[in-house]
Design a protein around this motif. Structure first.
Motif, short mmCIF file in Angstrom:
data_model
loop_
_atom_site.label_atom_id
_atom_site.label_comp_id
_atom_site.label_asym_id
_atom_site.label_seq_id
_atom_site.Cartn_x
_atom_site.Cartn_y
_atom_site.Cartn_z
N LYS A 169 0.84 -1.19 0.00
CA LYS A 169 0.00 0.00 0.00
C LYS A 169 0.88 1.25 0.00
CE LYS A 169 -3.95 1.73 2.60
NZ LYS A 169 -4.89 1.47 3.70
N LYS A 172 2.45 1.79 -3.41
CA LYS A 172 1.51 2.36 -4.38
C LYS A 172 1.28 3.84 -4.07
CE LYS A 172 -0.62 -2.15 -4.90
NZ LYS A 172 -1.76 -3.01 -4.53
N ALA A 184 -3.27 12.71 -4.93
CA ALA A 184 -2.95 11.73 -3.89
C ALA A 184 -3.53 12.17 -2.55
CB ALA A 184 -1.44 11.52 -3.79
N GLN A 185 -3.44 13.47 -2.28
CA GLN A 185 -4.01 13.97 -1.02
C GLN A 185 -5.51 13.75 -0.97
OE1 GLN A 185 -1.94 17.87 -1.46
NE2 GLN A 185 -1.89 17.76 0.75
N LEU A 186 -6.14 13.91 -2.13
CA LEU A 186 -7.60 13.72 -2.18
C LEU A 186 -7.99 12.27 -1.94
CD1 LEU A 186 -8.69 16.02 -5.14
CD2 LEU A 186 -8.75 16.50 -2.70
N MET A 187 -7.03 11.36 -2.05
CA MET A 187 -7.31 9.95 -1.75
C MET A 187 -7.19 9.66 -0.26
SD MET A 187 -7.85 8.77 -4.71
CE MET A 187 -8.39 10.40 -5.20
N GLY A 188 -6.69 10.64 0.49
CA GLY A 188 -6.47 10.40 1.90
C GLY A 188 -5.03 10.01 2.22
N ILE A 189 -4.16 10.14 1.23
CA ILE A 189 -2.75 9.81 1.44
C ILE A 189 -2.06 10.99 2.13
CG2 ILE A 189 -0.55 9.33 0.28
CD1 ILE A 189 -2.23 8.02 -1.98
N SER A 190 -1.31 10.72 3.19
CA SER A 190 -0.57 11.78 3.84
C SER A 190 0.74 12.01 3.08
CB SER A 190 -0.28 11.42 5.30
OG SER A 190 0.81 12.19 5.75
N PRO B 72 -5.82 17.85 3.99
CA PRO B 72 -6.68 17.18 3.00
C PRO B 72 -6.88 15.69 3.29
CG PRO B 72 -4.97 18.47 1.90
CD PRO B 72 -4.73 18.58 3.37
N HIS B 73 -5.80 14.99 3.67
CA HIS B 73 -5.99 13.54 3.84
C HIS B 73 -6.90 13.24 5.02
CE1 HIS B 73 -2.46 14.20 6.47
NE2 HIS B 73 -2.86 13.14 7.12
N VAL B 76 -10.69 13.72 3.84
CA VAL B 76 -11.19 12.53 3.15
C VAL B 76 -11.69 11.53 4.18
CG1 VAL B 76 -10.60 10.63 1.61
CG2 VAL B 76 -9.47 12.83 1.34
N HIS B 82 -13.63 13.99 -3.32
CA HIS B 82 -13.58 15.05 -4.31
C HIS B 82 -13.09 14.46 -5.62
CE1 HIS B 82 -11.64 19.27 -5.30
NE2 HIS B 82 -12.34 18.80 -6.30
N GLU B 100 -7.67 1.13 -5.37
CA GLU B 100 -7.11 0.90 -4.03
C GLU B 100 -6.67 2.21 -3.38
OE1 GLU B 100 -5.33 -3.44 -5.32
OE2 GLU B 100 -3.96 -1.94 -4.50
N MET B 101 -6.14 3.11 -4.20
CA MET B 101 -5.74 4.41 -3.65
C MET B 101 -6.96 5.17 -3.14
SD MET B 101 -2.50 4.70 -3.60
CE MET B 101 -2.59 3.01 -3.09
N ALA B 103 -9.36 3.93 -1.71
CA ALA B 103 -9.73 3.35 -0.42
C ALA B 103 -8.58 3.46 0.57
CB ALA B 103 -10.13 1.88 -0.60
N TYR B 104 -7.71 4.43 0.36
CA TYR B 104 -6.51 4.51 1.19
C TYR B 104 -6.83 4.62 2.68
CZ TYR B 104 -1.67 5.42 2.27
OH TYR B 104 -0.39 5.30 2.76
N THR B 105 -7.95 5.24 2.99
CA THR B 105 -8.29 5.43 4.41
C THR B 105 -8.97 4.20 5.02
OG1 THR B 105 -10.37 6.40 3.74
CG2 THR B 105 -8.58 7.93 4.19
N ARG B 106 -9.24 3.19 4.19
CA ARG B 106 -9.94 2.01 4.72
C ARG B 106 -8.98 0.83 4.79
NH1 ARG B 106 -15.13 1.35 1.21
NH2 ARG B 106 -15.82 0.19 3.02
N ARG B 107 -9.35 -0.16 5.61
CA ARG B 107 -8.44 -1.29 5.77
C ARG B 107 -9.14 -2.63 5.55
NH1 ARG B 107 -4.59 1.28 6.90
NH2 ARG B 107 -4.78 3.21 8.02
N ARG B 148 -13.20 5.63 -8.20
CA ARG B 148 -12.15 5.83 -7.21
C ARG B 148 -12.66 6.63 -6.02
NH1 ARG B 148 -6.86 9.29 -8.84
NH2 ARG B 148 -8.44 10.92 -8.73
#
Ligand code: ATP
Ligand code: MG
Lengths: 298, 235
Positions: A169, A172, A184-190, B72-73, B76, B82, B100-101, B103-107, B148
């Motif tokens: 993860k 990616k 990437a930030q909008l995906m929740g990635i820090s 921002p993260h 989400v 967005h 998968e990206m 769903a980055y905040t989910r596990r 996504r």
């Protein structure tokens, strides 16, 4: 018998080339990964190798620790240093022009070199061997065990890195951030965590590279990182900066090129050839062997 | 119940004052449309809500919590997805990796389940799951961008010009999907050039003019408003 000697010499040089090439590749990976994610040519990266060599020396000579601990300390120390440099020097400049970042990287490089010179003096320290292995011999051809260990260790590292980047993860997320930080930030990635992780991985590889380098050239000196770093940088550019497989190919290619030049009896030209390669790449194909094309980002 | 509340926000690009004292709200279950000419500030408002830009004054509250200073993260994570202008999918990642990206905040098992849910909504994406997203057609890329965003199971989904660059048939399909999503409980904030389409599926609309809210009304009224028709509906 002269045919036999010639073949032996060539084999040895190829092995030498793969040995130094593996080390260049490990270091080039750090350059390329960092460039891929924040578009920074991290010129302090080479000096991390120097710090790794001093850590190994400190552990084994000053503190008389066992070599395995020295290896662990060098790798852990390089990792921590890379992350620290990123947090202290580069994070505050995240939204500044690229040039400010580049100049800061050069500043960090000088800072490390001069700090170590101040603490340890300008002279070189001898790093004792990490292991004592006999060289292998196949029907009269003697192969250096250092070279074989280096090549295998680097290959394992590169395989693990490829798995990390392709399958996990975090890997990616690294690719996503390097392609489009905002999305990437909008995906929740820090972003902070991902960049920090990238520096950690790149610096850990430099730490391993540092240990492997010391098996071939068992010395720590304050300036050792600059030439080594520069060659790894050329390797990264040759492979296509930002590309992970590119850094691997570029590193091996530079190592082999050096070895071939030496085999031809021109070893004084070794460094010159590396920089000639840099100039040729920049003129003929600035994106390198596997680099992304410049107009890809619209 | 009010899900999202934007109160008197002012957003700047350096010295450029792009958004002036904008306030609006979105209630749970609604489709709210934000319309306006090029450069009116629609994308800027969405980026400010998702935390990519900061408001200088005012507040943005989501589910009663002030999120105007959150990263921002984390936003989400709180439940706002967005779909940015121009899709911004990861062209070098595969279709599946893009999801998968999202769903980055989910596990755990939630992620493959959500991937399957998106695939059953968009079978075309399933056929292309291992393909690099850069090789998809424009319409497929838009499906991927929406899919996504669905991966985080967002209570609120913001879409920035989802119909841009699509053939008329695909535009209708995209609007159908938005209606369906809304039917299954997702609140929608929709920014569109295609104002008549957007207003035809929306409950309410806001008209934005050079960074200010010029008009707000139920979507039906806006569709019949003469000034709006002349300016945005081309009739
Ligand atoms: N990065 C930026 N730097 C400076 N000004 C910007 C920037 N992005 C947008 N602007 C300005 O802010 C204003 C609002 O832009 P915004 O992108 O929000 O408009 P929009 O309503 O989404 O337009 P469109 O329908 O063309 O997408 C415009 O005047 C634009 O020029
Ligand atoms: Mg816009």
């Amino acid at each position: 018998m002269s045919d036999m000697t010639a073949i032996t010499t060539i084999l040895k040089q190829i092995l030498n080339g793969l040995q130094s090439g593996s080390i260049y590749a490990l270091i080039a990976l750090g350059y390329s990964m960092v460039y891929g994610i924040i578009m920074l040519l991290n010129f302090a990266h080479g000096d991390i190798i120097m710090v790794g060599a001093y850590l190994a020396w400190l552990c084994m000579v000053r503190f008389a620790l066992n070599p395995a601990l020295a290896v662990a300390a060098a790798v852990a120390g390089c990792t921590a240093l890379g992350m620290l440099i990123e947090k202290a020097a580069y994070t505050p400049l995240r939204s500044s022009p690229r040039l400010s970042l580049l100049i800061t990287a050069i500043g960090v490089s000088y800072l490390l070199e001069n700090t170590f010179q101040l603490i340890f003096g300008a002279g070189a320290k001898t790093v004792p061997p990490f292991f004592n292995a006999k060289n292998l011999s196949f029907g009269g051809v003697v192969l250096s065990s250092n070279a074989i260990v280096t090549i295998i260790a680097a290959a394992v590292c590169m395989a693990l890195l490829t798995l990390l980047v392709q399958k996990t993860k975090m890997g990616k997320a690294m690719r996503a951030v390097s392609e489009d930080m905002g999305a990437a930030q909008l995906m929740g990635i820090s972003i902070n965590r991902t960049i920090s992780f990238t520096f950690a991985v790149g610096s850990a590889l430099a730490g391993i590279g540092s240990v492997l380098y010391c098996t071939a050239y068992p010395q720590a000196d304050p300036m050792m990182g600059s030439m080594l770093g520069l060659k790894a940088f050329v390797a990264a550019v040759l492979g296509g900066i930002g590309s992970i497989p590119g850094a691997m190919i570029g590193g091996l290619a530079i190592g082999l090129a050096e070895a071939l030049v030496s085999a031809a009896g021109l070893s004084t030209w070794k460094d010159g050839v590396v920089f000639a390669i840099l100039i040729i790449v920049l003129v003929v194909k600035p994106t390198g062997i596997l680099g992304r094309s410049l107009n890809e980002k619209v | 119940m009010t899900l999202l509340k934007v109160e008197n926000i002012n957003v700047y690009y350096g010295n450029i004052h792009a958004i002036h004292d904008v306030s609006f709200e979105v209630a749970e279950g609604e489709i709210v449309s934000l319309i306006g000419a090029n450069g009116a500030g629609k994308s800027t408002i969405l980026k400010t809500i998702s935390g990519l830009l900061r408001t200088k004054t005012g507040a943005i509250t989501f589910k009663g919590e002030n999120i105007s200073a959150a990263a921002p993260h984390l936003i989400v994570n709180k439940g706002i997805a967005h779909v940015p202008e121009g899709r911004r999918i990861f062209l070098k990642l595969t279709v599946e990796e893009n999801l998968e990206m999202g769903a980055y905040t989910r596990r755990g098992a939630e992620v493959p389940e959500a991937v399957e849910a998106v695939f059953s909504r968009f079978p075309r994406l399933k056929e292309r799951r291992r393909q690099v997203a850069g090789t998809l057609s424009g319409g497929e890329q838009q499906m991927l961008a929406i899919g996504r965003a669905l991966m985080s199971k967002p209570p609120l989904m913001m879409l920035d010009e989802p119909s841009m660059g699509l053939a008329p048939l695909l535009v209708e399909q995209v609007f159908e999907i938005i209606k369906e999503l809304n039917g299954s409980g997702t609140t929608i904030l929709l920014v569109e050039q295609n104002a008549s389409m957007a207003l035809s599926i929306a409950n309410r609309g806001y008209v934005l003019e050079t960074g200010r809210i010029a008009l707000s009304a139920p979507a039906k009224e806006l569709l019949e408003n003469d000034a709006v028709r002349r300016a945005y509906l081309g009739s």
